[in-house]
Design an enzyme around this catalytic site. Structure first.
Site, short mmCIF file in Angstrom:
data_model
loop_
_atom_site.label_atom_id
_atom_site.label_comp_id
_atom_site.label_asym_id
_atom_site.label_seq_id
_atom_site.Cartn_x
_atom_site.Cartn_y
_atom_site.Cartn_z
N ARG A 124 -9.29 -0.34 4.77
CA ARG A 124 -9.11 -0.03 3.02
C ARG A 124 -9.64 -1.09 2.36
NH1 ARG A 124 -4.96 3.00 1.39
NH2 ARG A 124 -3.48 3.93 2.92
N THR A 135 0.74 -1.20 0.01
CA THR A 135 -0.07 0.02 -0.05
C THR A 135 0.85 1.13 -0.10
OG1 THR A 135 -1.61 -1.04 1.39
CG2 THR A 135 -1.92 1.09 1.29
N THR A 136 1.93 1.17 0.61
CA THR A 136 2.72 2.49 0.81
C THR A 136 3.59 2.69 -0.20
OG1 THR A 136 3.01 1.67 3.33
CG2 THR A 136 4.61 3.44 2.43
N ILE A 183 5.66 -5.25 9.81
CA ILE A 183 5.63 -4.75 8.45
C ILE A 183 5.25 -3.18 8.73
CG2 ILE A 183 4.98 -4.67 6.23
CD1 ILE A 183 4.77 -7.76 6.33
N TYR A 202 -13.24 -4.18 -2.55
CA TYR A 202 -14.09 -3.71 -2.89
C TYR A 202 -15.19 -4.89 -3.46
CZ TYR A 202 -17.56 -1.55 -6.10
OH TYR A 202 -18.53 -0.79 -6.67
N LYS A 214 -0.02 -10.11 7.75
CA LYS A 214 0.22 -8.84 8.17
C LYS A 214 -1.14 -8.53 8.73
CE LYS A 214 1.42 -4.16 6.78
NZ LYS A 214 1.75 -3.23 5.67
N TYR A 235 -2.71 -10.23 3.90
CA TYR A 235 -2.49 -9.07 4.57
C TYR A 235 -3.97 -8.50 4.71
CZ TYR A 235 -1.84 -3.88 4.52
OH TYR A 235 -1.76 -2.44 4.92
#
Length: 289
Positions: A139, A45-46, A204, A108, A162, A134
């Site tokens: 999100r 994501t980052t 993480i 989604y 994660k 993850y």
């Protein structure tokens, strides 16, 4: 055997106005490894993969693998809300030399728990690489439950999770149900030590883009049994964590990297520049470190 213990950095992707800034990326990787980081995660994501082309992502994987040279595990984000696309990206990461992949829950679509099991089972069957699941419901709109991960942990190459659900009770239950079968990493910099206290083996981290040594030493302290040092370090870093998550990730961490001279803070729309008042707070807290 754990893929890694301690702190892995969820790398930002430095950009210029025209593309990926590979000179800055090399500086960032060199900084991370020289400061003792335990693993590097690219295209999570980052790293803003949602606004990168497939060609850019492939170039980033090749670049990170080449520059790291096997010194720490390289984990590549390959998640998608399409199982077929996640498989395609996972196969590409494996072909390009990744050590493992990080696969976010399908966003989604809002898959059922059964759908999540089928999704990860299909990815696992497509690769020989270790997979870190993850879970980040804030999100994705879907929460992978502990009982579900307990089942996924039975799959040989599901190596860990994660956990960024933010619920320490849920994370504790996850640790209980997967103990001895898969590993748990904190996905939140603010609760690394609490997660490790119930069985997690590291983090993480977003914050470690700018504080790799600090976050590595904090996790190492816990792993070596120095509970007081780990706790004190966790409490000390909390104001910075709050500043780095005062706006949506990775807006503040890119600004922090810019402030300390690692790279520009360029973001891709729909992400926009950090608000001035939040930037001032971030600068002040960074100065203390």
């Amino acid at each position: 055997m754990a893929l890694f213990k301690g702190c892995g950095t969820a790398l930002i992707t430095p950009f210029t106005e025209d593309g990926v800034d590979f000179d800055a990326f090399e500086r960032l990787i060199r900084f991370q490894i020289s400061e003792g980081i335990d693993a590097l995660v690219a295209l999570g994501t980052t790293g803003e993969p949602a606004t990168m082309t497939d060609e850019e992502k492939e170039a980033v994987i090749k670049f990170v693998v080449k520059k790291v040279k096997g010194r720490v595990p390289v984990i590549i984000g390959t998640g998608s809300n399409s199982t077929a696309h996640a498989i395609e990206q996972t196969k590409r990461a494996e072909a390009l030399g990744a050590d493992a992949v990080l696969a976010v829950t399908p966003y989604y679509n809002k898959a059922t728990q059964g759908g999540l099991i089928a999704h990860y089972k299909a990815i696992a069957e497509s690769t020989s690489l270790p997979i870190i699941v993850y879970n980040v419901p804030g999100r994705t709109g879907v929460n992978l439950l502990p009982a579900t991960f307990g089942k996924l942990a039975e799959i040989e190459n599901i190596a860990g999770i994660k956990e960024a659900c933010g619920n320490i009770e849920q994370i504790s239950d996850c640790c209980r149900l997967c103990e001895g079968k898969a590993d748990v990493y904190s996905g939140d910099d603010g609760i690394v030590v609490p997660v490790m206290s119930v069985g997690g083996i590291g983090v993480i981290s977003v914050v470690s883009n700018v504080l790799p040594r600090y976050m590595s030493e904090m996790t190492a302290a816990w792993l070596s049994g120095d509970i007081k040092k780990a706790r004190d370090m966790q409490l000390k870093v909390l104001p910075l964590v709050k500043a780095i998550f005062s706006e949506v990730n990775p807006i503040p961490i890119k600004k922090a990297a810019e402030i300390i001279g690692l790279c520009s803070g360029i973001l891709r729309l729909p992400l926009t520049e950090m608000q001035p008042e939040n930037t001032e707070v971030l600068k002040k807290i960074l100065a203390e470190f």
